[in-house]
Write a protein that holds these residues in place. Structure first.
Motif, PDB file in Angstrom:
ATOM      1  N   GLU A 165       0.826  -1.205   0.000  1.00 48.42           N
ATOM      2  CA  GLU A 165       0.000   0.000   0.000  1.00 48.42           C
ATOM      3  C   GLU A 165       0.861   1.256   0.000  1.00 48.42           C
ATOM      4  OE1 GLU A 165      -0.434  -2.556   1.967  1.00 48.42           O
ATOM      5  OE2 GLU A 165      -2.458  -3.323   1.557  1.00 48.42           O
ATOM      6  N   GLY A 166       1.952   1.239   0.795  1.00 44.25           N
ATOM      7  CA  GLY A 166       2.830   2.409   0.860  1.00 44.25           C
ATOM      8  C   GLY A 166       3.447   2.741  -0.480  1.00 44.25           C
ATOM      9  N   LEU A 167       3.918   1.718  -1.201  1.00 39.34           N
ATOM     10  CA  LEU A 167       4.506   1.946  -2.520  1.00 39.34           C
ATOM     11  C   LEU A 167       3.450   2.372  -3.534  1.00 39.34           C
ATOM     12  CD1 LEU A 167       6.970  -1.077  -2.601  1.00 39.34           C
ATOM     13  CD2 LEU A 167       7.601   1.346  -2.535  1.00 39.34           C
ATOM     14  N   LYS A 168       2.239   1.832  -3.392  1.00 35.38           N
ATOM     15  CA  LYS A 168       1.156   2.243  -4.290  1.00 35.38           C
ATOM     16  C   LYS A 168       0.843   3.723  -4.112  1.00 35.38           C
ATOM     17  CE  LYS A 168      -1.398  -2.107  -4.843  1.00 35.38           C
ATOM     18  NZ  LYS A 168      -2.673  -2.815  -4.571  1.00 35.38           N
ATOM     19  N   ILE A 169       0.824   4.175  -2.869  1.00 36.22           N
ATOM     20  CA  ILE A 169       0.557   5.591  -2.602  1.00 36.22           C
ATOM     21  C   ILE A 169       1.602   6.456  -3.283  1.00 36.22           C
ATOM     22  CG2 ILE A 169       0.517   7.370  -0.794  1.00 36.22           C
ATOM     23  CD1 ILE A 169      -0.664   5.210   1.081  1.00 36.22           C
ATOM     24  N   LEU A 170       2.888   6.086  -3.157  1.00 37.93           N
ATOM     25  CA  LEU A 170       3.957   6.875  -3.762  1.00 37.93           C
ATOM     26  C   LEU A 170       3.875   6.864  -5.282  1.00 37.93           C
ATOM     27  CD1 LEU A 170       6.957   5.921  -1.463  1.00 37.93           C
ATOM     28  CD2 LEU A 170       5.846   8.152  -1.641  1.00 37.93           C
ATOM     29  N   SER A 171       3.364   5.780  -5.872  1.00 40.60           N
ATOM     30  CA  SER A 171       3.236   5.728  -7.325  1.00 40.60           C
ATOM     31  C   SER A 171       2.032   6.524  -7.816  1.00 40.60           C
ATOM     32  CB  SER A 171       3.133   4.280  -7.806  1.00 40.60           C
ATOM     33  OG  SER A 171       1.923   3.692  -7.394  1.00 40.60           O
ATOM     34  N   VAL A 172       1.013   6.660  -6.967  1.00 47.49           N
ATOM     35  CA  VAL A 172      -0.194   7.404  -7.340  1.00 47.49           C
ATOM     36  C   VAL A 172       0.013   8.906  -7.188  1.00 47.49           C
ATOM     37  CG1 VAL A 172      -2.571   7.884  -6.656  1.00 47.49           C
ATOM     38  CG2 VAL A 172      -1.803   5.529  -6.888  1.00 47.49           C
ATOM     39  N   VAL A 193      13.460  -4.054  -1.729  1.00 49.33           N
ATOM     40  CA  VAL A 193      12.149  -4.488  -2.211  1.00 49.33           C
ATOM     41  C   VAL A 193      12.303  -5.313  -3.488  1.00 49.33           C
ATOM     42  CG1 VAL A 193       9.913  -3.729  -3.104  1.00 49.33           C
ATOM     43  CG2 VAL A 193      10.943  -2.519  -1.184  1.00 49.33           C
ATOM     44  N   LEU A 194      13.152  -4.862  -4.406  1.00 46.27           N
ATOM     45  CA  LEU A 194      13.335  -5.562  -5.675  1.00 46.27           C
ATOM     46  C   LEU A 194      13.948  -6.943  -5.491  1.00 46.27           C
ATOM     47  CD1 LEU A 194      14.614  -2.641  -7.945  1.00 46.27           C
ATOM     48  CD2 LEU A 194      12.359  -3.715  -7.979  1.00 46.27           C
ATOM     49  N   GLY A 195      14.605  -7.167  -4.372  1.00 41.85           N
ATOM     50  CA  GLY A 195      15.201  -8.465  -4.095  1.00 41.85           C
ATOM     51  C   GLY A 195      14.309  -9.402  -3.315  1.00 41.85           C
ATOM     52  N   LEU A 196      13.131  -8.932  -2.905  1.00 47.73           N
ATOM     53  CA  LEU A 196      12.229  -9.748  -2.086  1.00 47.73           C
ATOM     54  C   LEU A 196      11.498 -10.804  -2.912  1.00 47.73           C
ATOM     55  CD1 LEU A 196      10.535  -7.038   0.184  1.00 47.73           C
ATOM     56  CD2 LEU A 196      12.199  -8.759   0.904  1.00 47.73           C
ATOM     57  N   GLU A 197      11.197 -11.917  -2.293  1.00 47.69           N
ATOM     58  CA  GLU A 197      10.322 -12.936  -2.874  1.00 47.69           C
ATOM     59  C   GLU A 197       9.174 -13.143  -1.895  1.00 47.69           C
ATOM     60  OE1 GLU A 197      10.398 -14.212  -5.787  1.00 47.69           O
ATOM     61  OE2 GLU A 197      12.295 -13.282  -6.381  1.00 47.69           O
ATOM     62  N   MET A 198       8.000 -12.724  -2.302  1.00 44.03           N
ATOM     63  CA  MET A 198       6.838 -12.809  -1.418  1.00 44.03           C
ATOM     64  C   MET A 198       5.581 -12.935  -2.269  1.00 44.03           C
ATOM     65  SD  MET A 198       6.366  -8.820  -0.315  1.00 44.03           S
ATOM     66  CE  MET A 198       8.047  -8.289  -0.529  1.00 44.03           C
ATOM     67  N   GLU A 199       4.463 -13.125  -1.622  1.00 45.79           N
ATOM     68  CA  GLU A 199       3.191 -13.180  -2.324  1.00 45.79           C
ATOM     69  C   GLU A 199       2.918 -11.825  -2.980  1.00 45.79           C
ATOM     70  OE1 GLU A 199      -1.505 -14.257  -1.406  1.00 45.79           O
ATOM     71  OE2 GLU A 199      -0.048 -14.147   0.215  1.00 45.79           O
ATOM     72  N   ASN A 200       2.472 -11.883  -4.233  1.00 44.52           N
ATOM     73  CA  ASN A 200       2.131 -10.659  -4.957  1.00 44.52           C
ATOM     74  C   ASN A 200       3.360  -9.796  -5.240  1.00 44.52           C
ATOM     75  OD1 ASN A 200      -0.127  -9.565  -6.173  1.00 44.52           O
ATOM     76  ND2 ASN A 200      -0.441  -8.043  -4.586  1.00 44.52           N
ATOM     77  N   HIS A 201       4.551 -10.415  -5.295  1.00 46.42           N
ATOM     78  CA  HIS A 201       5.782  -9.622  -5.365  1.00 46.42           C
ATOM     79  C   HIS A 201       5.929  -8.869  -6.680  1.00 46.42           C
ATOM     80  CE1 HIS A 201       8.273 -12.289  -8.030  1.00 46.42           C
ATOM     81  NE2 HIS A 201       7.353 -13.154  -7.668  1.00 46.42           N
ATOM     82  N   ILE A 202       5.350  -9.360  -7.792  1.00 48.89           N
ATOM     83  CA  ILE A 202       5.485  -8.667  -9.070  1.00 48.89           C
ATOM     84  C   ILE A 202       4.790  -7.302  -9.013  1.00 48.89           C
ATOM     85  CG2 ILE A 202       4.926  -8.717 -11.524  1.00 48.89           C
ATOM     86  CD1 ILE A 202       7.122 -10.616 -10.712  1.00 48.89           C
ATOM     87  N   ILE A 203       3.593  -7.276  -8.420  1.00 47.44           N
ATOM     88  CA  ILE A 203       2.865  -6.005  -8.306  1.00 47.44           C
ATOM     89  C   ILE A 203       3.623  -5.048  -7.406  1.00 47.44           C
ATOM     90  CG2 ILE A 203       0.729  -4.936  -7.500  1.00 47.44           C
ATOM     91  CD1 ILE A 203      -0.728  -7.485  -8.287  1.00 47.44           C
ATOM     92  N   ILE A 204       4.113  -5.551  -6.277  1.00 45.27           N
ATOM     93  CA  ILE A 204       4.850  -4.701  -5.339  1.00 45.27           C
ATOM     94  C   ILE A 204       6.092  -4.128  -6.006  1.00 45.27           C
ATOM     95  CG2 ILE A 204       6.137  -4.683  -3.168  1.00 45.27           C
ATOM     96  CD1 ILE A 204       4.210  -6.827  -2.146  1.00 45.27           C
ATOM     97  N   ALA A 208       7.485  -0.333  -6.855  1.00 46.10           N
ATOM     98  CA  ALA A 208       8.819   0.063  -6.393  1.00 46.10           C
ATOM     99  C   ALA A 208       9.641   0.653  -7.534  1.00 46.10           C
ATOM    100  CB  ALA A 208       9.543  -1.130  -5.776  1.00 46.10           C
ATOM    101  N   ILE A 209       9.494   0.096  -8.742  1.00 44.48           N
ATOM    102  CA  ILE A 209      10.226   0.593  -9.904  1.00 44.48           C
ATOM    103  C   ILE A 209       9.813   2.030 -10.234  1.00 44.48           C
ATOM    104  CG2 ILE A 209      10.248   0.392 -12.426  1.00 44.48           C
ATOM    105  CD1 ILE A 209      12.367  -1.280 -11.232  1.00 44.48           C
ATOM    106  N   GLU A 210       8.516   2.311 -10.115  1.00 46.37           N
ATOM    107  CA  GLU A 210       8.037   3.675 -10.384  1.00 46.37           C
ATOM    108  C   GLU A 210       8.658   4.668  -9.402  1.00 46.37           C
ATOM    109  OE1 GLU A 210       6.206   4.594 -12.900  1.00 46.37           O
ATOM    110  OE2 GLU A 210       5.753   2.591 -13.653  1.00 46.37           O
ATOM    111  N   VAL A 211       8.729   4.270  -8.134  1.00 45.45           N
ATOM    112  CA  VAL A 211       9.314   5.146  -7.119  1.00 45.45           C
ATOM    113  C   VAL A 211      10.827   5.258  -7.330  1.00 45.45           C
ATOM    114  CG1 VAL A 211       9.564   5.572  -4.650  1.00 45.45           C
ATOM    115  CG2 VAL A 211       7.486   4.476  -5.516  1.00 45.45           C
ATOM    116  N   LEU A 212      11.448   4.155  -7.727  1.00 48.69           N
ATOM    117  CA  LEU A 212      12.897   4.163  -7.971  1.00 48.69           C
ATOM    118  C   LEU A 212      13.265   5.169  -9.055  1.00 48.69           C
ATOM    119  CD1 LEU A 212      15.728   2.954  -7.508  1.00 48.69           C
ATOM    120  CD2 LEU A 212      15.158   1.214  -9.219  1.00 48.69           C
ATOM    121  N   SER A 254       4.047  -0.799 -18.797  1.00 46.69           N
ATOM    122  CA  SER A 254       4.412   0.421 -18.081  1.00 46.69           C
ATOM    123  C   SER A 254       5.639   0.195 -17.205  1.00 46.69           C
ATOM    124  CB  SER A 254       3.235   0.898 -17.224  1.00 46.69           C
ATOM    125  OG  SER A 254       3.606   2.006 -16.430  1.00 46.69           O
ATOM    126  N   ALA A 255       5.638  -0.912 -16.439  1.00 46.41           N
ATOM    127  CA  ALA A 255       6.787  -1.223 -15.582  1.00 46.41           C
ATOM    128  C   ALA A 255       8.020  -1.528 -16.412  1.00 46.41           C
ATOM    129  CB  ALA A 255       6.452  -2.399 -14.669  1.00 46.41           C
TER     130      ALA A 255
END
Length: 415
Positions: A165-172, A193-204, A208-212, A254-255
């Motif tokens: 949610e935090g990264l989504k806010i920064l991208s919006v 964040v880009l190195g994480l492996e978690m559920e839904n990690h592609i969306i996250i 993160a790429i947009e903020v980067l 887009s990503a």
């Protein structure tokens, strides 16, 4: 109320209730705002339209359907009866309260995880309202800065709760800048964040790429040119590994564009090109191009390949790939002037610096030489013809006996 036939287009496809605040997604389907916002926030398939399964963009791209809103209101006025339950269905949403925002920001900085996560969810719900003025007030109050600090805190504590949610806010949110004094910490956090492996990690990671990109845009060039100081907690190649690994995922256009743009900017410095080649970027870019992406993505890929081929290792990797020279030559005169320019530039670099006998034979075998002849016969820009002519003259002794090429094309202007 049970016996009243409600027009079907008044019903939200998600909640199956009369829409209070109808909004239209980019797929053309109208939903109740609260329902589609919850879909974006909680569903694993949040980047797809729940009805059509077509890709959706950001939640901020929801468009209020004022015509349908008025029709529902008129219908309710005509059909509502005492005790029908329609009271307040279309009551206006309260204006954004800056005092409330400041309260949420204080909760965001609290030590209690539950309080922080609740604040992030509420701020996200406000950020995706789709009202530019609303998001502007959020930036003015300091929500963007608070979210940056929240993401950095997630990194330092190794916690992922509320991170999406935090990264989504920064991208919006728009029209905010990441302060240069904190940009190193921000990039460290996003690298994590880009190195994480978690559920839904592609969306996250997409968010993160947009903020980067925002962080890279304000990072001092003296830092980016060396880059090792940016990733203080990692091996020097880890950032480049994480970004190129992301290219291998099934991500949105887009990503993908954002990622290629970031890498192109970093490639302005030679040390970064060497690192990208070392982590396998040449093979990743060729693999992407073999999937026949959109024209503007192909242009970004070829621009990046041309940068990487200015290094000896980059050229060696491209000729080592079984389809490297073939895919470069095939795109000449088929995509755009920019792509043709970059493709000829790549072939020129190979011809000048990597012209082993087997490489020259490969160029002839896969049609690169024929394509250069076609450039000379085409009506494209003169400077491209001159580049093609230079390459053909350079190795005319190897290629002149081939039945697919006339010697005069190497030495004369086309007639």
């Amino acid at each position: 109320m049970d016996e009243l036939a409600v027009p079907p287009y008044f019903i939200c496809p998600i909640s199956l209730q009369i829409m209070k605040d109808p909004v239209t997604a980019t797929t053309g389907i109208t939903y109740d705002r609260e329902s589609i916002e919850n879909w974006f926030m909680t569903s694993k398939d949040a980047i797809f339209c729940p009805l059509t399964k077509q890709p959706l963009t950001k939640a901020s791209d929801l468009t209020p359907n004022h015509t349908l809103h008025r029709l529902i209101k008129c219908w309710l006025v005509e059909n509502a009866t005492p005790g029908s339950g329609f009271d307040g269905i279309l009551s206006p949403r309260p204006l954004l309260d800056k005092t409330h925002l400041r309260k949420l920001l204080r909760d965001l900085a609290a030590s209690d995880d539950g309080l922080r996560h609740d604040a992030v969810r509420k701020l996200y719900a406000l950020a995706i309202e789709g009202d530019t003025a609303c998001r502007g007030r959020m930036v003015e109050v300091g929500v963007a800065k608070g979210m940056v600090l929240f993401v950095m805190r997630c990194f330092k504590e190794g916690k992922v709760g509320g991170l999406e949610e935090g990264l989504k806010i920064l991208s919006v949110l728009e029209s905010y800048s990441i302060c240069e004094t904190r940009v190193l910490d921000v990039i460290d956090s996003l690298n994590w964040v880009l190195g994480l492996e978690m559920e839904n990690h592609i969306i996250i990671k997409s968010y993160a790429i947009e903020v980067l990109k925002k962080a890279i845009d304000v990072a001092p060039s003296t830092v980016i040119s060396g880059y090792e100081p940016l990733c203080r907690g990692f091996e020097s190649l880890q950032f480049f590994k994480n970004v190129t690994n992301f290219l291998r995922q099934k991500i949105s256009n887009s990503a993908l564009k954002t990622t290629l743009t970031i890498l192109t900017k970093l490639c302005h410095w030679g040390r970064n090109r060497i690192k990208l080649v070392e982590v396998g970027a040449i093979f990743d870019l060729i693999a992407l191009e073999l999937e026949k992406p959109e024209k503007n993505i192909t242009e970004l890929i070829f621009n990046l390949l041309a940068h990487l081929c200015t290094t000896a290792d980059g050229r060696a990797e491209l000729v080592r790939h079984a389809g490297g020279i073939a895919v470069v030559s095939k795109r000449i005169l088929r995509v755009s002037i920019a792509t043709t320019d970059r493709a000829i530039q790549i072939l020129s670099l190979i011809s000048k610096h990597s012209a082993r006998k087997d490489v020259l034979v490969e160029m002839l075998r896969v049609g690169a030489v024929s394509k250069l002849c076609m450039v000379m016969q085409s009506d494209c820009e003169g400077y491209l013809k001159e580049k093609a002519r230079e390459i053909l003259r350079m190795h005319s002794n190897v290629w002149s006996n081939s039945p697919c090429i006339g010697v005069y094309l190497m030495t004369r202007d086309p007639r």
